[in-house]
Design a protein around this motif. Structure first.
Motif, mmCIF file in Angstrom:
data_model
loop_
_atom_site.group_PDB
_atom_site.id
_atom_site.type_symbol
_atom_site.label_atom_id
_atom_site.label_comp_id
_atom_site.label_asym_id
_atom_site.label_seq_id
_atom_site.Cartn_x
_atom_site.Cartn_y
_atom_site.Cartn_z
ATOM 1 N N ASP A 61 0.639 -1.527 0.031
ATOM 2 C CA ASP A 61 -0.252 0.566 0.195
ATOM 3 C C ASP A 61 0.960 1.209 0.147
ATOM 4 O O ASP A 61 0.493 2.461 0.769
ATOM 5 C CB ASP A 61 -0.745 -0.451 1.295
ATOM 6 C CG ASP A 61 -0.177 0.109 2.672
ATOM 7 O OD1 ASP A 61 0.335 -0.462 2.713
ATOM 8 O OD2 ASP A 61 -0.988 0.847 3.405
ATOM 9 N N HIS A 62 1.911 0.770 -0.295
ATOM 10 C CA HIS A 62 3.120 1.910 0.215
ATOM 11 C C HIS A 62 3.931 2.120 -1.875
ATOM 12 O O HIS A 62 4.363 3.187 -1.762
ATOM 13 C CB HIS A 62 4.261 2.399 0.615
ATOM 14 C CG HIS A 62 4.028 2.857 2.160
ATOM 15 N ND1 HIS A 62 2.943 3.922 2.578
ATOM 16 C CD2 HIS A 62 1.889 1.910 3.175
ATOM 17 C CE1 HIS A 62 3.136 3.929 3.595
ATOM 18 N NE2 HIS A 62 2.156 2.518 3.909
ATOM 19 N N ALA A 63 4.467 1.181 -1.826
ATOM 20 C CA ALA A 63 5.105 0.929 -3.451
ATOM 21 C C ALA A 63 3.844 -0.156 -4.425
ATOM 22 O O ALA A 63 4.360 -0.392 -5.303
ATOM 23 C CB ALA A 63 6.754 0.236 -3.393
ATOM 24 N N GLY A 64 3.229 -0.511 -4.122
ATOM 25 C CA GLY A 64 2.679 -1.151 -5.538
ATOM 26 C C GLY A 64 2.285 -0.424 -6.605
ATOM 27 O O GLY A 64 1.944 -1.404 -7.311
ATOM 28 N N GLY A 65 1.529 0.543 -6.693
ATOM 29 C CA GLY A 65 1.803 1.415 -7.882
ATOM 30 C C GLY A 65 3.003 2.129 -8.764
ATOM 31 O O GLY A 65 2.526 2.578 -9.839
ATOM 32 N N ASN A 66 4.344 1.755 -7.661
ATOM 33 C CA ASN A 66 4.646 2.080 -8.800
ATOM 34 C C ASN A 66 5.336 1.527 -10.171
ATOM 35 O O ASN A 66 5.069 2.997 -10.978
ATOM 36 C CB ASN A 66 6.016 1.718 -7.832
ATOM 37 C CG ASN A 66 7.043 2.419 -6.395
ATOM 38 O OD1 ASN A 66 5.906 3.033 -6.219
ATOM 39 N ND2 ASN A 66 8.231 2.180 -6.131
ATOM 40 N N ARG A 67 5.363 0.509 -10.881
ATOM 41 C CA ARG A 67 5.548 0.368 -12.129
ATOM 42 C C ARG A 67 4.834 1.203 -12.647
ATOM 43 O O ARG A 67 4.475 1.962 -14.242
ATOM 44 C CB ARG A 67 5.267 -1.075 -12.486
ATOM 45 C CG ARG A 67 6.907 -1.808 -11.213
ATOM 46 C CD ARG A 67 7.065 -3.553 -11.718
ATOM 47 N NE ARG A 67 8.002 -4.145 -11.475
ATOM 48 C CZ ARG A 67 9.180 -3.747 -11.468
ATOM 49 N NH1 ARG A 67 9.682 -3.202 -12.393
ATOM 50 N NH2 ARG A 67 10.023 -4.835 -10.581
#
Length: 256
Positions: A61-67
């Motif tokens: 919930d902090h890096a899951g949308g990075n890509r």
């Protein structure tokens, strides 16, 4: 007037995302990527072009949308070096004492492990703002998933050392529940009693309770107050080592 603008975005069930925009350079960062579409929608509405992702730690919930966000914007991903293998799309790994140039100024990287082993925070001292991820919450702190009480207390002391007027952007709307626990362990704290009433009124209106400030947290957050006589007496550790008091407080919260 501050050059940097912070735009707060509700994400998921109780997360907050933040866009940090420099009026001087036009650079824009998202602090973590809890949910893709609300972040991209906010960028579009503001007319801002995303240049950076600043990750505090590796949780989904902090890096899951990075890509996806990196693919759609071409931004640069900066994240914690001690979790670099867990940060999707990372371009630059940073740790305690490093700096990140942004908006014509500099962010200080603070190593704040405890919630995760390599958690970092981004402090902008000239602007007196800090993005602390899940290390510090309004009236709370993160669970110790990967670290020890000593590590977390040391991390929190780094944040306590920031100026009282520092605006703290934490990543979740946990404050009302945190207030109930805080009152259970420090019931005689008049500042906390007043703050709890204010929080209840804010939530009744659907208003966010964050950001907060370092000064406010020092006065009311039990996890920053292991030296409190009231707290020590309530949890049965009068005169104990501060790390032990902190550890007991965290244990009580985990089971509250």
């Amino acid at each position: 007037m501050s050059d940097l603008i912070v735009h707060q975005i509700p994400c998921l069930s109780d997360n907050y995302g933040y866009l940090l925009h420099s009026q001087k350079t036009g650079e824009t960062a998202t602090i973590d990527t809890p949910e893709v579409e609300p972040i991209l929608k906010a960028l579009d509405e503001k007319g801002w072009r995303l240049t950076h992702i600043l990750n505090t730690h590796h949780h989904f919930d902090h890096a899951g949308g990075n890509r996806e966000i990196k693919t759609r914007t071409g931004c640069t991903v900066i994240g914690p070096k001690d979790e670099a293998d867990k940060i999707p799309g990372i371009d630059r790994a940073v740790g305690d004492g490093d700096t990140v140039e942004f908006g014509g100024g500099v962010a200080q990287v603070l190593g704040v492990p405890g919630h995760t082993a390599g958690h970092i925070a981004f402090s902008f001292p000239d602007e007196k703002i800090a993005f602390v991820g899940d290390t510090l919450f309004a009236l709370g702190c993160g669970r110790l998933f990967e670290g020890t009480p000593q590590q977390m207390w040391t991390s929190l002391q780094k944040l306590i050392a920031l100026p009282d007027e520092t605006i703290v952007y934490c990543a979740h709307e946990y404050t009302q529940a945190n207030a109930k626990f805080a009152l259970s362990v420090e019931p005689d704290n008049a500042d906390l009693q007043a703050r709890s009433r204010e929080i209840d009124e804010l939530r009744r209106k659907g208003t966010p309770t964050v950001p907060t400030t370092i000064g406010l947290e020092k006065a009311t957050n039990p996890f920053l107050r292991p030296a409190s006589d009231d707290l020590q007496r309530t949890i049965g550790l009068e005169g104990a080592n501060l790390v032990d008091v902190f550890a007991k407080t965290r244990e009580l919260k985990d089971n509250f």
